[in-house]
Design a protein around this motif. Structure first.
Motif, short mmCIF file in Angstrom:
data_model
loop_
_atom_site.label_atom_id
_atom_site.label_comp_id
_atom_site.label_asym_id
_atom_site.label_seq_id
_atom_site.Cartn_x
_atom_site.Cartn_y
_atom_site.Cartn_z
N SER A 42 0.81 -1.20 0.00
CA SER A 42 0.00 0.00 0.00
C SER A 42 0.85 1.26 0.00
CB SER A 42 -0.94 0.00 1.21
OG SER A 42 -0.20 0.04 2.41
N ARG A 43 2.14 1.17 0.37
CA ARG A 43 3.01 2.34 0.38
C ARG A 43 3.52 2.69 -1.00
NH1 ARG A 43 7.44 1.04 4.48
NH2 ARG A 43 6.28 -0.81 4.90
N HIS A 44 3.60 1.74 -1.90
CA HIS A 44 4.16 1.98 -3.22
C HIS A 44 3.04 2.25 -4.21
CE1 HIS A 44 8.11 0.74 -1.95
NE2 HIS A 44 7.60 -0.35 -1.42
N ARG A 45 3.22 3.33 -4.94
CA ARG A 45 2.26 3.58 -6.00
C ARG A 45 2.78 2.95 -7.27
NH1 ARG A 45 4.02 8.90 -8.30
NH2 ARG A 45 5.93 9.23 -7.15
N THR A 46 1.90 2.46 -8.09
CA THR A 46 2.29 1.78 -9.31
C THR A 46 2.64 2.83 -10.35
OG1 THR A 46 0.78 0.01 -8.78
CG2 THR A 46 1.57 0.12 -11.03
N PRO A 55 9.49 -2.37 -7.20
CA PRO A 55 9.65 -1.11 -6.48
C PRO A 55 10.61 -1.26 -5.30
CG PRO A 55 7.51 -2.06 -6.00
CD PRO A 55 8.15 -2.93 -7.04
N LEU A 56 11.37 -0.21 -5.04
CA LEU A 56 12.28 -0.18 -3.90
C LEU A 56 11.64 0.63 -2.78
CD1 LEU A 56 15.61 0.62 -5.79
CD2 LEU A 56 14.96 -1.56 -4.76
N PRO A 57 12.00 0.36 -1.54
CA PRO A 57 11.50 1.20 -0.46
C PRO A 57 12.01 2.63 -0.64
CG PRO A 57 12.60 -0.76 0.41
CD PRO A 57 12.84 -0.73 -1.06
N PRO A 58 11.24 3.63 -0.19
CA PRO A 58 11.71 5.02 -0.33
C PRO A 58 13.07 5.21 0.33
CG PRO A 58 9.44 4.96 0.41
CD PRO A 58 9.93 3.55 0.44
N MET A 59 13.91 6.02 -0.30
CA MET A 59 15.25 6.28 0.21
C MET A 59 15.37 7.75 0.59
SD MET A 59 17.43 4.21 -2.65
CE MET A 59 16.28 4.41 -4.02
N ALA A 77 12.22 4.94 -6.23
CA ALA A 77 12.80 4.30 -7.41
C ALA A 77 12.41 2.83 -7.43
CB ALA A 77 14.33 4.45 -7.38
N GLY A 78 12.80 2.18 -8.50
CA GLY A 78 12.54 0.76 -8.65
C GLY A 78 13.57 0.15 -9.58
N MET A 92 17.11 -11.38 -2.31
CA MET A 92 18.00 -11.89 -1.28
C MET A 92 19.00 -10.81 -0.83
SD MET A 92 19.65 -15.68 -1.65
CE MET A 92 21.09 -15.10 -2.47
N TYR A 93 19.46 -9.99 -1.78
CA TYR A 93 20.47 -8.97 -1.51
C TYR A 93 19.87 -7.62 -1.12
CZ TYR A 93 24.58 -11.56 -3.11
OH TYR A 93 25.60 -12.45 -3.23
N MET A 94 18.57 -7.53 -0.91
CA MET A 94 17.93 -6.24 -0.67
C MET A 94 18.54 -5.47 0.52
SD MET A 94 16.00 -4.03 -1.94
CE MET A 94 15.24 -4.94 -3.25
N PRO A 95 18.86 -6.10 1.65
CA PRO A 95 19.51 -5.32 2.72
C PRO A 95 20.85 -4.72 2.29
CG PRO A 95 18.66 -7.37 3.60
CD PRO A 95 18.54 -7.46 2.12
N ARG A 96 21.62 -5.46 1.51
CA ARG A 96 22.90 -4.94 1.02
C ARG A 96 22.69 -3.83 0.01
NH1 ARG A 96 26.54 -10.39 0.12
NH2 ARG A 96 26.35 -11.15 2.25
#
Length: 153
Positions: A42-46, A55-59, A77-78, A92-96
């Motif tokens: 719900s946080r990400h708009r398409t 989509p990536l989490p807001p930075m 961004a995405g 898998m690498y998302m935290p990095r």
């Protein structure tokens, strides 16, 4: 204040009872509860209908001037990833990846961006793409920027 709230709840219950089962179901009464979206979705708009877009989490990164915080750089961004195997690797690498993005943006806001100027979207996309390629150890995940905002004090 409490008697008013009780009155409103009682009045709403009476109104729903008078309107019948259709009103009760649409108001979330005894009928099945409405499906809820996950908080992340719900946080990400398409911004695209592409099946390969992730989509990536807001930075965010702090914008500094005169040795103090002046504002906040916010980026949505995405990643465009056509290879399913690479997509699983990105998950898998998302935290990095997130760490690499935040480090790169902090360097950008601290050394390359002058407070008050318009952020360089091309440069931001380039540093995020470099961070992506270095972290994953391969190319294939293209960074797409949806929005860049500077929140000033």
């Amino acid at each position: 204040m409490r008697p008013v709230a009780i009155f409103l709840c009682t009045a709403l219950g009476t109104l729903l009872a008078a309107m019948g089962p259709v009103a009760t179901a649409s108001a979330g009464g005894t009928a099945s509860p409405p499906a809820q979206e996950s908080s992340e979705d719900s946080r990400h708009r398409t911004i695209t209908s592409s099946e390969t877009y992730m989509p990536l989490p807001p930075m965010t990164a702090t914008v500094q001037a005169n040795h103090r915080a002046q504002g906040l750089l916010q980026i949505e961004a995405g990643l465009e990833i056509s290879d399913n195997r690479l997509r699983r690797r990105v998950e898998m690498y998302m935290p990095r990846l997130r760490n690499a993005y935040l480090s790169a943006l902090t360097i950008y806001t601290g050394m390359q961006y002058r407070y008050g100027d318009v952020p360089d979207a091309d440069r931001i996309a380039q540093i995020l793409q470099e961070a992506t390629d270095i972290t994953l150890g391969q190319e294939g995940a293209e960074v797409l920027i949806g929005m860049i905002i500077i929140h000033g004090d």
